[in-house]
Design a protein around this motif. Structure first.
Motif, mmCIF file in Angstrom:
data_model
loop_
_atom_site.group_PDB
_atom_site.id
_atom_site.type_symbol
_atom_site.label_atom_id
_atom_site.label_comp_id
_atom_site.label_asym_id
_atom_site.label_seq_id
_atom_site.Cartn_x
_atom_site.Cartn_y
_atom_site.Cartn_z
ATOM 1 N N LEU A 95 -0.870 -0.301 -1.523
ATOM 2 C CA LEU A 95 0.247 -1.196 -1.824
ATOM 3 C C LEU A 95 1.594 -0.491 -1.748
ATOM 4 C CD1 LEU A 95 1.079 -4.056 -2.737
ATOM 5 C CD2 LEU A 95 0.843 -3.280 -5.108
ATOM 6 N N GLY A 96 1.674 0.770 -2.168
ATOM 7 C CA GLY A 96 2.937 1.496 -2.173
ATOM 8 C C GLY A 96 3.597 1.598 -0.818
ATOM 9 N N ARG A 97 2.807 1.591 0.246
ATOM 10 C CA ARG A 97 3.370 1.703 1.592
ATOM 11 C C ARG A 97 4.262 0.517 1.950
ATOM 12 N NH1 ARG A 97 -0.021 1.174 5.601
ATOM 13 N NH2 ARG A 97 -1.968 0.655 4.521
ATOM 14 N N PHE A 98 4.062 -0.598 1.254
ATOM 15 C CA PHE A 98 4.769 -1.832 1.591
ATOM 16 C C PHE A 98 5.851 -2.186 0.580
ATOM 17 C CE2 PHE A 98 0.476 -1.911 3.263
ATOM 18 C CZ PHE A 98 0.694 -2.203 4.598
ATOM 19 N N LEU A 114 6.874 -7.528 -4.976
ATOM 20 C CA LEU A 114 5.449 -7.242 -5.163
ATOM 21 C C LEU A 114 4.595 -8.230 -4.370
ATOM 22 C CD1 LEU A 114 5.527 -6.497 -8.996
ATOM 23 C CD2 LEU A 114 4.785 -4.873 -7.232
ATOM 24 N N ARG A 115 4.957 -9.497 -4.416
ATOM 25 C CA ARG A 115 4.195 -10.507 -3.673
ATOM 26 C C ARG A 115 4.298 -10.284 -2.167
ATOM 27 N NH1 ARG A 115 5.787 -16.121 -6.964
ATOM 28 N NH2 ARG A 115 4.238 -15.868 -8.640
ATOM 29 N N LYS A 116 5.496 -9.972 -1.695
ATOM 30 C CA LYS A 116 5.683 -9.721 -0.265
ATOM 31 C C LYS A 116 4.865 -8.517 0.185
ATOM 32 C CE LYS A 116 9.297 -8.823 3.183
ATOM 33 N NZ LYS A 116 10.748 -8.626 3.397
ATOM 34 N N ALA A 117 4.881 -7.458 -0.620
ATOM 35 C CA ALA A 117 4.115 -6.253 -0.285
ATOM 36 C C ALA A 117 2.617 -6.538 -0.293
ATOM 37 C CB ALA A 117 4.451 -5.136 -1.272
ATOM 38 N N TYR A 118 2.158 -7.303 -1.272
ATOM 39 C CA TYR A 118 0.735 -7.646 -1.371
ATOM 40 C C TYR A 118 0.294 -8.438 -0.137
ATOM 41 C CZ TYR A 118 -3.609 -9.093 -3.709
ATOM 42 O OH TYR A 118 -4.929 -9.299 -4.040
#
Length: 329
Positions: free
Chosen positions: A56-59, A273-277
């Motif tokens: 997740l951190g990559r995004f 957070l939602r966009k990254a997920y």
């Protein structure tokens, strides 16, 4: 006047060019994030949380390090109470909790004293039916034996899916078995089954069935999409209100393995957070890593869709809520 007007035009042109060419300001940047897991180590929630932590951190803005911390208790009710009561509302702590937490205050209002609509859903990994199963060594291999035999079913806490679906089957179909709580997660329940201490468990996903098929009997299914050869447990409930209550309970299966942020986290942080997920769950590296978890079938749901589902299900009538409480006693 013409000189002043020309000067203003020049200044406006420079400002406009600067606005077009400058990168937009970053709304939020993450430092270290902790994913707290409402179950013990080794189970499904723990494994999927560690999978998410690796990617997740990559995004996310700032590409933060993500660590995992287990906080077992009450089928993730302990962690959910922490989330709404004491965890920082800045995006530094997010949680992997039971999907059943959204209706926990309806089913167990004395213990689950929080507003489920205050939880901020980030996304979920699995939309899958759930099953009741028994170990081969138990000898309980048919629906008739499952309903008429005295044996033990293992569960984590009374607000967990492992308890709720075991109770739904027991009360909805008038079964005789007893439910034993106190396990940290499904990994502990599986060990107890292997040792012969209990006969089975309910509320488990298809990934567990495929990973250990030779050692288990599949007794029945909950929700949509199960094998036609496996009987639907809730379909046997005849009372219309009780059937609606079963549908409410089963709706949580659409958001299995959810990730959630505490109330009060700013909208721009939740949106990030939602966009990254959403970007993570379609990423090739993430999907390749997910295959290492065995037969986990990913069918993600966005945080926005989860919020809509939760709000809709919580509009059920008081009679349906009362019937649901009776089904999971």
């Amino acid at each position: 006047m013409r000189w002043i007007f020309a000067r203003l035009l020049a200044l406006f042109a420079v400002a406009s060019l600067s606005w077009v060419t400058s990168p937009p300001a970053q709304a939020v940047e993450f430092q270290t994030i902790t994913i707290k897991v409402g179950y013990g180590a080794g189970g499904g929630y723990d494994q999927t949380s560690r999978l998410i932590a690796r990617h997740l951190g990559r995004f996310l803005p700032g590409q933060p390090n993500i660590i995992v911390q287990n906080v077992p208790g009450g089928g993730s009710l302990k962690l959910t109470k922490m989330l709404v009561g004491s965890e920082p509302a800045d995006g530094s702590v997010i949680a992997s909790i039971s999907e059943a937490m959204f209706y926990a205050p309806i089913l167990d209002p004395e213990n689950a004293t929080f507003d489920p609509l205050a939880l901020q859903w980030i996304g979920s990994l699995v939309d899958d039916p759930a099953y009741c199963l028994t170990s081969k060594q138990s000898g309980i291999d048919t629906m008739e034996k499952f309903l008429q035999s005295d044996f033990l079913i293992g569960a984590t806490g009374k607000n967990s899916t492992t308890y709720i679906f075991a109770a739904l089957a027991k009360n909805g179909m008038k079964a005789k078995y007893k439910i034993v709580t106190g396990f940290d997660g499904t990994a502990d329940i599986e060990l107890a089954m292997q040792r012969g201490e209990i006969a089975g468990m309910c509320g488990v996903s298809s990934s567990l069935l495929r990973s250990d098929r030779a050692a288990i009997n599949i007794i029945g299914t909950f929700g949509q999409g199960g094998s036609g050869a496996t009987p639907s447990i809730s379909a046997a409930i005849g009372d219309p209100t009780a059937r609606q209550a079963a549908d409410l309970i089963e709706s949580a299966l659409h958001i299995h393995h959810p990730l959630v942020a505490p109330p009060g986290v700013p909208k721009e942080t939740v949106d990030a957070l939602r966009k990254a997920y959403s970007a993570m769950v379609v990423d090739a590296g993430f999907l390749a890593d997910a295959t290492k978890l065995g037969d986990l079938t990913l069918n993600p749901t966005s945080g926005e869709a989860i919020s809509q589902l939760v709000a809709q299900q919580l509009k059920a009538t008081p009679a349906v809520f009362a019937a649901a409480r009776e089904l999971v006693k």
